[in-house]
Design a protein around this motif. Sequence first.
Motif, mmCIF file in Angstrom:
data_model
loop_
_atom_site.group_PDB
_atom_site.id
_atom_site.type_symbol
_atom_site.label_atom_id
_atom_site.label_comp_id
_atom_site.label_asym_id
_atom_site.label_seq_id
_atom_site.Cartn_x
_atom_site.Cartn_y
_atom_site.Cartn_z
ATOM 1 N N ALA A 1 0.832 -1.211 0.000
ATOM 2 C CA ALA A 1 0.000 0.000 0.000
ATOM 3 C C ALA A 1 0.863 1.257 0.000
ATOM 4 O O ALA A 1 0.556 2.237 -0.685
ATOM 5 C CB ALA A 1 -0.932 -0.002 1.208
ATOM 6 N N ALA A 2 1.965 1.237 0.751
ATOM 7 C CA ALA A 2 2.871 2.390 0.795
ATOM 8 C C ALA A 2 3.509 2.617 -0.576
ATOM 9 O O ALA A 2 3.653 3.760 -1.027
ATOM 10 C CB ALA A 2 3.944 2.168 1.859
ATOM 11 N N ALA A 3 3.893 1.510 -1.236
ATOM 12 C CA ALA A 3 4.494 1.623 -2.572
ATOM 13 C C ALA A 3 3.489 2.216 -3.558
ATOM 14 O O ALA A 3 3.847 3.023 -4.425
ATOM 15 C CB ALA A 3 4.963 0.249 -3.052
ATOM 16 N N ASP A 4 2.219 1.824 -3.419
ATOM 17 C CA ASP A 4 1.176 2.357 -4.295
ATOM 18 C C ASP A 4 1.008 3.858 -4.093
ATOM 19 O O ASP A 4 0.800 4.606 -5.057
ATOM 20 C CB ASP A 4 -0.160 1.650 -4.033
ATOM 21 N N VAL A 5 1.086 4.303 -2.836
ATOM 22 C CA VAL A 5 0.960 5.737 -2.566
ATOM 23 C C VAL A 5 2.149 6.491 -3.151
ATOM 24 O O VAL A 5 1.998 7.536 -3.785
ATOM 25 C CB VAL A 5 0.850 6.014 -1.050
ATOM 26 N N ARG A 6 3.358 5.949 -2.934
ATOM 27 C CA ARG A 6 4.550 6.609 -3.478
ATOM 28 C C ARG A 6 4.456 6.720 -4.997
ATOM 29 O O ARG A 6 4.818 7.753 -5.585
ATOM 30 C CB ARG A 6 5.803 5.836 -3.071
ATOM 31 N N ASP A 7 3.948 5.660 -5.636
ATOM 32 C CA ASP A 7 3.799 5.677 -7.085
ATOM 33 C C ASP A 7 2.785 6.740 -7.508
ATOM 34 O O ASP A 7 2.986 7.459 -8.490
ATOM 35 C CB ASP A 7 3.343 4.300 -7.584
ATOM 36 N N ALA A 8 1.687 6.845 -6.765
ATOM 37 C CA ALA A 8 0.643 7.828 -7.090
ATOM 38 C C ALA A 8 1.134 9.260 -6.902
ATOM 39 O O ALA A 8 0.614 10.190 -7.530
ATOM 40 C CB ALA A 8 -0.596 7.590 -6.232
ATOM 41 N N LEU A 9 2.125 9.455 -6.028
ATOM 42 C CA LEU A 9 2.639 10.790 -5.747
ATOM 43 C C LEU A 9 3.701 11.249 -6.746
ATOM 44 O O LEU A 9 4.154 12.397 -6.688
ATOM 45 C CB LEU A 9 3.216 10.846 -4.329
ATOM 46 N N ILE A 10 4.087 10.354 -7.675
ATOM 47 C CA ILE A 10 5.021 10.754 -8.724
ATOM 48 C C ILE A 10 4.360 11.869 -9.531
ATOM 49 O O ILE A 10 3.190 11.762 -9.880
ATOM 50 C CB ILE A 10 5.361 9.562 -9.640
ATOM 51 N N PRO A 11 5.065 12.957 -9.823
ATOM 52 C CA PRO A 11 4.445 14.069 -10.554
ATOM 53 C C PRO A 11 3.762 13.603 -11.835
ATOM 54 O O PRO A 11 4.369 12.924 -12.665
ATOM 55 C CB PRO A 11 5.637 14.990 -10.868
ATOM 56 N N ARG A 12 2.511 13.940 -11.972
ATOM 57 C CA ARG A 12 1.739 13.575 -13.153
ATOM 58 C C ARG A 12 1.413 14.828 -13.957
ATOM 59 O O ARG A 12 1.509 15.942 -13.468
ATOM 60 C CB ARG A 12 0.426 12.886 -12.741
ATOM 61 N N ASP A 13 1.001 14.605 -15.167
ATOM 62 C CA ASP A 13 0.546 15.707 -16.001
ATOM 63 C C ASP A 13 -0.825 16.150 -15.488
ATOM 64 O O ASP A 13 -1.782 15.381 -15.549
ATOM 65 C CB ASP A 13 0.444 15.219 -17.454
ATOM 66 N N PRO A 14 -0.941 17.360 -14.983
ATOM 67 C CA PRO A 14 -2.223 17.806 -14.411
ATOM 68 C C PRO A 14 -3.340 17.935 -15.442
ATOM 69 O O PRO A 14 -4.504 18.078 -15.079
ATOM 70 C CB PRO A 14 -1.878 19.170 -13.799
ATOM 71 N N ASP A 15 -2.995 17.869 -16.722
ATOM 72 C CA ASP A 15 -4.005 18.018 -17.765
ATOM 73 C C ASP A 15 -4.546 16.690 -18.278
ATOM 74 O O ASP A 15 -5.375 16.674 -19.193
ATOM 75 C CB ASP A 15 -3.431 18.804 -18.948
ATOM 76 N N ASP A 16 -4.089 15.569 -17.721
ATOM 77 C CA ASP A 16 -4.447 14.265 -18.282
ATOM 78 C C ASP A 16 -5.949 14.058 -18.448
ATOM 79 O O ASP A 16 -6.391 13.397 -19.388
ATOM 80 C CB ASP A 16 -3.855 13.139 -17.428
ATOM 81 N N ALA A 17 -6.750 14.593 -17.552
ATOM 82 C CA ALA A 17 -8.199 14.368 -17.617
ATOM 83 C C ALA A 17 -8.902 15.328 -18.572
ATOM 84 O O ALA A 17 -10.105 15.207 -18.784
ATOM 85 C CB ALA A 17 -8.820 14.491 -16.223
ATOM 86 N N ARG A 18 -8.167 16.256 -19.160
ATOM 87 C CA ARG A 18 -8.795 17.250 -20.033
ATOM 88 C C ARG A 18 -9.177 16.657 -21.396
ATOM 89 O O ARG A 18 -8.601 15.676 -21.852
ATOM 90 C CB ARG A 18 -7.858 18.441 -20.265
ATOM 91 N N ASP A 19 -10.126 17.324 -22.050
ATOM 92 C CA ASP A 19 -10.459 17.019 -23.434
ATOM 93 C C ASP A 19 -9.468 17.748 -24.334
ATOM 94 O O ASP A 19 -8.649 18.542 -23.847
ATOM 95 C CB ASP A 19 -11.889 17.464 -23.736
ATOM 96 N N VAL A 20 -9.530 17.473 -25.641
ATOM 97 C CA VAL A 20 -8.534 18.077 -26.522
ATOM 98 C C VAL A 20 -9.162 18.664 -27.774
ATOM 99 O O VAL A 20 -10.262 18.303 -28.188
ATOM 100 C CB VAL A 20 -7.435 17.066 -26.951
ATOM 101 N N ILE A 21 -8.415 19.568 -28.371
ATOM 102 C CA ILE A 21 -8.664 20.022 -29.737
ATOM 103 C C ILE A 21 -7.471 19.547 -30.555
ATOM 104 O O ILE A 21 -6.323 19.831 -30.213
ATOM 105 C CB ILE A 21 -8.821 21.549 -29.805
ATOM 106 N N LEU A 22 -7.760 18.783 -31.580
ATOM 107 C CA LEU A 22 -6.716 18.171 -32.402
ATOM 108 C C LEU A 22 -6.790 18.747 -33.807
ATOM 109 O O LEU A 22 -7.882 18.881 -34.374
ATOM 110 C CB LEU A 22 -6.896 16.650 -32.416
#
Length: 377
Positions: A102-123
């Motif tokens: 569980a601790a490893a899972d939290v550490r993995d989740a805390l790795i900096p992610r792209d804050p825009d991942d959930a956004r929609d896009v214009i392509l």
Amino acid sequence: MAENGAHQSVADEDFSAAEAMLAEYRSIEQQMASPEVLADPNKLRSLGRQYAQLGSVVSRYEKYVAAARDLADMRDIVEAGGDDAALFASEIPDLEERLETAAADVRDALIPRDPDDARDVILEVKAGEGGEESALFAADLLRMYERYTEKRGWTWQILSATRTELGGYKDVEVGIRAKGVPDDPAEGVWAHLKFEAGVHRVQRVPVTESQGRIHTSAAGVLVFAEVDDPGEIEIADSDLRIDVFRSSGPGGQSVNTTDSAVRITHLPTGITVSMQDEKSQIKNRESAMRVLRARLRQKQLEEQAAAEAEQRRSQVRTVDRSERVRTYNFPENRISDHRSGYKAYNLDAVMNGELDPVIESLQRMDENERLEAVGER
């Protein structure tokens, strides 16, 4: 005693960042239930995206806290002694392993992610050098993305298109949206399509080639994270020049007798967006503003990345539009991505929307680079 033990176990890992996210998560949860937010779809969508982003960390952290509490309780029981102490003691190794996982899972989740991942896009797909063949390849790429969108259950809307007489595209812009905010940001539209930006090269015999020779041409793909709350980007009316004109089709012939087409120029940056696909001037203006906000936001991100001198490979961090990212070799039925090294001989399937293996190779590459960046700190 058990609560103190659990708290001590949590403190040992120093997941203060996760605790702060949990507090923010609860705050957003309350905001999303307020009548003011429920009455504002844009605000609700923006908060929903933040809620989903935090949720992936919060759910793992709560599992970690529960595992720490269970382990502390079991240790208290064993320390108290009694006839069953030995039996309970035998369960401690499994609980310790559960806590470690569980601790490893939290550490993995805390790795900096792209804050825009959930956004929609214009392509946007643009024909490059190569004349009509490049425009036809742009149309093939557009169909590939449309089929991929259908497979993922997203929605598809052509915002603007400049067609050629043979059915190709000089330039086409589409809006791609998820149906609601994804529970996991990693399933968002931007999380998948941001890697498509760049120059896509094609090798094949063009339909216009009478000698059967293989030609090489290219088309460019641009991807922008969509602004779901207009308030994110401040645009003063005085900064806009809005021109209206009649729509035109291939060859310049008029396809509309009214001035429904719209061209919006953002004076401070010189960014220009034209829309003419809708018969309504109001709808064309709405689509143009939608694209303009996305482009202005992307420009801000690029300027910020340049100022910070960060060398980040995902498009939201470094955007090199001239970079050749992928080759589509039709005679060999081969697809090659030059960033991740992915190669496969199923180009026909890829062009039919089977893009997941290619995109997953890029996501793994990006994940590894983020892990390396964390390790260098």
